[in-house]
Structures are given as C-alpha cells and as structure tokens.
Design an enzyme around this catalytic site. Structure first.
Site: not given
Ligand code: FAD
Ligand code: NAI
Length: 467
Positions: A41, A45, A182, A186, A324, A446
């Site tokens: 589960l 995230c 990108g 990420i 969040h 502070h």
């Molecule tokens: P998800 O977390 O994507 O969960 C959806 C779930 O639905 C999955 O487990 C999937 O298996 C399941 N599912 C899909 N289709 C079906 C189906 N048909 N039946 C049953 N289950 C299904 N956000 C932050 O706020 N802070 C961060 O530091 C952060 N870091 C990140 C780092 C990375 C590398 C990545 C990739 C993302 C990061 N994010 C971060 C983004 C964050 O993970 C997502 O915004 C968040 O997980 C979205 O939550 P969700 O519940 O919408 O979907």
């Molecule tokens: P992003 O949308 O943050 O960044 C993607 C970047 O790729 C953009 O700057 C875009 O202009 C660039 N791009 C797009 N097409 C391209 C190409 N063909 N060549 C070169 N550059 C290109 O997406 P990212 O980093 O993949 O993250 C995905 C999501 O996951 C984000 O929406 C973010 O909110 C979430 N996330 C959040 C984190 C956090 O809250 N700390 C950590 C990691 C992910």
C-alpha cells in the site's frame, strides 16, 4: 450500510489520496474497501516517490558532508569516508517497507478491506477486481500518475542505462556521468543524490529556466546554486534521441529553438519530463466519464465527477501532483461522501524541492501576483540570518509577496537549508488570511531560520532591522 451495495465507499488506488480517503471514510462510519494492484500500500509516494527519494537524499547529503570536507570547518576531522551503495539502498527499502506496512496496519485498525488487484469499472457502482465484481454506493478514483515517456526513448530500469525515477532510486552503482532529461523536481532531487555520491550530472531542460511553475527569481538563484554544486545545466535544449551503445548511452541534443545537434555520452540517462494521470484500463468508457485535454478527470469542488456516485482525488485530477494535496483531497472527499463539508484551499498548497538548500514556495509567484495587480515585495537573504550564519550555510533568501493595497500575503518563496519546514509557517499564515504585518509582528524564536520570514515581512513594510 446501503443494503443493495457491498460497500458504502470503494476507493481505487491506495496512494496518499486513496488510502487517506479510505481511512477517513471508515472513521466516519462508512463501510469501506480500497482496491490496490501494487503488492504494497502507499502508492507512488511511499513505494517509489517521496519516501525512497527522501531516504536517498538524506543518506547522500550525510555522505557528501563527510566526504567533501564540509564538516572540517566545524572542527570535525574524519578519516577515510566511503559509500556502500547496496547498504544505502537497503536502508531506503527498510524505510519504504516500514511505512507501507504501517498503512496496512492502519487499514486493519480502521476496518478498511484491502481488495488486492486492479479495479475496472463495469458500471458506476460496480468494479471488477481480479475477476470478482464488487459494488459500492460511492467509488473514489485515486489511481494517481505514472512517468511520462519520452517518445523514442525506451526506459529499462533493470539495465540502469536509461531509467525513470523508479530506476534512479535503485541504481546499483554510482554512474560516472548521469544525464538528466528535464530540470524539474525529480531531475534535481535525484540528480542531487547521485551527484553527491560522485556522478557528474548534466541536466538538459527544454525551457529557458529550470523548475517551471516556481517564482522567477527562485528559478534563477536555484540554477546558480546547482551550477555551484557542479551540475552542468543546459537550458533551452531538447533531447532528440538516446541510443544505447554497449554499456553507455549517447544522448543527442539540440537547441530548443532549432540549431546544431550535439551528442553527450552518459553512463545513465534519467528521463524525468513529468508525470501523467493513470486512467488507462479503468473502464471509464463504461461509466461515460470523459477526460479533459490533459488526460485528467475533472471534478467539482467537492471532488465529485460528472457521474453521480463517482468521485476523484489526487494526481488523477487537475492541480499540482503532490502527496499532501492528494491527502487533503482524500480527507475532503470522504467527508463530502459522509454528508459533511470537505474543502481544500487549492490557493495554498506548499511545494518543496528537497535538494540542498531546499527550495519551497506557497501561493503566487511574483510574476503571477503582478499580473493580478500591484504588489509589495520584501526579501531577506539568508546571509542576514544569524542561525544560517552561525552554521555557515547562508545560501538563499526568503521572499514575501503582498498585495500593495491590503498587505495580504499572496505568496512566499524560500531557498534555505530547511525551506521545506519553514514554508509551513507561511502556508498557515496565508490560510488564516495574514497580512505581511501579521507575520512581521509575530514574535519568532531566536536564533531560527524562520526569523528570515519575519524579516522579509518587515521588509515588505519597509522597515527591516537586519538588512
Ligand atoms: P499514487 O500515489 O500514484 O497512488 C495511486 C495508486 O493507485 C498506485 O499505488 C497504483 O498502483 C494504484 N492504482 C492505479 N490504478 C489502479 C487500479 N485500476 N486499481 C487499483 N489500483 C490502482 N510529492 C510530494 O508531495 N513530496 C515529495 O517529496 C514527492 N516526491 C516524489 C518523488 C518521486 C520520485 C515521485 C515519482 C513522486 C514524488 N511526489 C512527491 C509525488 C507524489 O508521489 C504524488 O503526488 C502522490 O503519490 C499522488 O498520490 P495519489 O494517491 O494521487 O496517487
Ligand atoms: P516536472 O514537471 O517537475 O519537470 C519536468 C521538466 O522536464 C520540466 O522542466 C519540463 O520543461 C522538462 N521537459 C519536458 N519535456 C522535455 C524534453 N523533451 N526535454 C527536456 N526537458 C523536458 O516533472 P518531474 O520532475 O518528472 O516530476 C513529476 C511530478 O512529480 C511533479 O509534478 C512533481 O510535483 C512531483 N514530484 C514532487 C516532488 C516534491 O514535491 N519534492 C519530488 C518529485 C516529484
């Protein structure tokens, strides 16, 4: 429970949106199930997103501090320092399994049934999970998002040559040269992880600046700081192809506006160009639910879709793809289903990039605020913050943007070591409708980094003390 259905609420997806919705619904006395196809589960995230990336950011930061001699300025002398990558990955996996197991415990505690498998709609009140039909009065779609593929570039996470974020969280060794496609969240977070461990990092960004969506000044300053850390950043550049040659990748890039192509050799290429909503295979056609132009499910402010009884939250609906935000929507949708009032203020959703220093923001950028009317801006460089000076970590600034007439805070942007923690105060102030004067006249402990927020607010009023 409504007699004709198996459940009052069935949530599809157990990410932060889905698992929180399910737990809240159950807490509110509704008979609840949650379908999740993944083996654990917690969704993206917990399994392959926020949690494992933060574990690696933490480990790599500690290693970098020890290895680079940064600690010596504090009088700490170390012998030889080495990184055991498999041990670091095992530690990350432990953090993930602890937290995903925690959600399983919470499901049991709150009596949420976990339906193990992927769910597909048969009609608006019925889904099929592993060949079995399950009915519910309300169905919440919380299926999240997946990596956006780059056409013509094939990700193979097992080989570790062309990877997406999931692969970059599990590289077996430090690549000599990591090319990140990108310059978003990420790319910068995972680029930081492997860069700190010794990889040369090149970021290729299509736009003329990294970190789209953030305040312009923050984007520029962040660019400068990443370059100082050794990143090579090629903005205004597009990738036209990636070819695998033996154990290397050859990345072909050219100016986004057109021009001469060049190639970059890499040991690993990280494709991080965004994420897209998970809607394929859900059978939305069976319930007549159309997607918007960005492939998202639209909802009203209560998170109800156009189909009665079907709701949606998290990455699959419009808005920032943040855990969040998904969680808050999960709580709100459950409360709305239960007949209460569940609201999310989408104007006050903080976002944080967990690099060093951290980069955080909430509300409008200065550019967006100026489009809406006259603003006053106050800034405090971290160089003027006694705590930052004491620990010799003075990169960054705090910026407060307020309405010129009403003084209401419209946005706050921070680059600072603990920016992700500091931004909570700004978000809370904005949620309460604070003016910059409210922040300026709030007593801050502070010496803390947060005093910079107070100082920036004082600067909005034209009377800072320390700058
Ligand atoms: P998800 O977390 O994507 O969960 C959806 C779930 O639905 C999955 O487990 C999937 O298996 C399941 N599912 C899909 N289709 C079906 C189906 N048909 N039946 C049953 N289950 C299904 N956000 C932050 O706020 N802070 C961060 O530091 C952060 N870091 C990140 C780092 C990375 C590398 C990545 C990739 C993302 C990061 N994010 C971060 C983004 C964050 O993970 C997502 O915004 C968040 O997980 C979205 O939550 P969700 O519940 O919408 O979907
Ligand atoms: P992003 O949308 O943050 O960044 C993607 C970047 O790729 C953009 O700057 C875009 O202009 C660039 N791009 C797009 N097409 C391209 C190409 N063909 N060549 C070169 N550059 C290109 O997406 P990212 O980093 O993949 O993250 C995905 C999501 O996951 C984000 O929406 C973010 O909110 C979430 N996330 C959040 C984190 C956090 O809250 N700390 C950590 C990691 C992910």
């Amino acid at each position: 429970m409504a007699d004709q259905f198996d459940y009052d609420v069935l949530v599809i997806g157990a990410g932060p949106g889905g698992y929180v919705a399910a737990i809240r619904a159950a807490q509110l006395g509704l008979k609840t199930a949650c379908a999740e196809g993944r083996e654990t589960l917690g969704g993206t995230c917990l399994n392959v997103g926020c949690i494992p990336s933060k574990a690696l950011l933490n480990a790599s930061e500690k290693f970098h501090e020890a290895k680079s001699g940064l600690l010596e300025k504090h009088g700490i002398k170390l012998g030889s320092v080495a990184m055991d990558v498999p041990a670091m990955l095992a530690d990350k996996d432990k953090a993930v399994s602890g937290l995903t197991g925690g959600i399983e415990f919470l499901f049991k505690k709150n009596k949420v049934d976990w339906l193990k498998g992927y769910a597909t709609f048969k009609d608006a009140h019925t889904v099929e999970v592993l060949g079995k039909s399950v009915t519910a009065k309300n169905i919440v779609i919380a299926t999240g998002s997946s990596v956006t593929p780059l056409p013509g570039v094939e990700v193979d996470n097992d080989k570790g040559i062309i990877v997406d974020s999931t692969g970059a969280l599990a590289l077996k060794k430090v690549p000599g040269h990591l090319v990140v496609i990108g310059g978003g969240v990420i790319g910068l977070e995972l680029g930081s992880v492997w860069g700190r461990l010794g990889a040369k990092v090149t970021v290729v960004e299509y736009l003329d600046q990294i970190l789209p969506g953030m305040d312009g000044e923050v984007r520029k300053e962040a660019n400068k700081l990443f370059m100082k850390q050794g990143f090579e950043i090629k903005t205004g550049t597009k990738v036209t192809g990636v070819a695998v040659k033996g154990k290397k990748a050859v990345v072909t890039v050219e100016p986004a506006a057109g021009g001469e192509a060049e190639t970059i050799e890499a040991d690993t290429v990280l494709v991080s160009i965004g994420r897209r909503p998970n809607t394929q295979g859900l059978g939305l056609d069976k319930i007549g639910l159309a997607l918007n132009a960005r492939g998202q499910i639209e909802t009203d402010h209560e998170f109800a879709t156009k189909v009665p009884g079907v709701w949606a939250v998290g990455d699959v609906i419009p808005g920032p793809m943040l855990a969040h935000k998904a969680e808050d929507e999960g709580i709100a949708v459950a409360e709305n289903i239960a007949g209460l009032t569940g609201l999310v203020n989408h104007n006050v959703i903080p976002s944080v990039v967990y690099t060093y220093p951290e980069i955080a923001g909430v509300g409008l950028t200065e550019e967006q605020a100026k489009e809406k009317g006259a603003v006053k801006v106050g800034k405090c460089p971290m160089l003027a913050n006694s705590r930052a000076k004491t620990i010799q970590e003075t990169d960054g600034f705090v910026k407060v943007i307020a309405d010129a007439q009403t003084d209401k805070v419209l946005g706050v942007w921070i680059i600072a070591g603990p920016a992700g923690t500091m931004i909570a105060q700004a978000a809370q102030a904005m949620e309460f409708g604070a003016t910059s004067e409210d922040i300026a006249y709030t007593c801050h402990a502070h010496p803390t980094h947060n005093e910079s927020l107070k100082e920036a607010a004082m600067a909005v009023l034209g009377k800072p003390i320390h700058i």
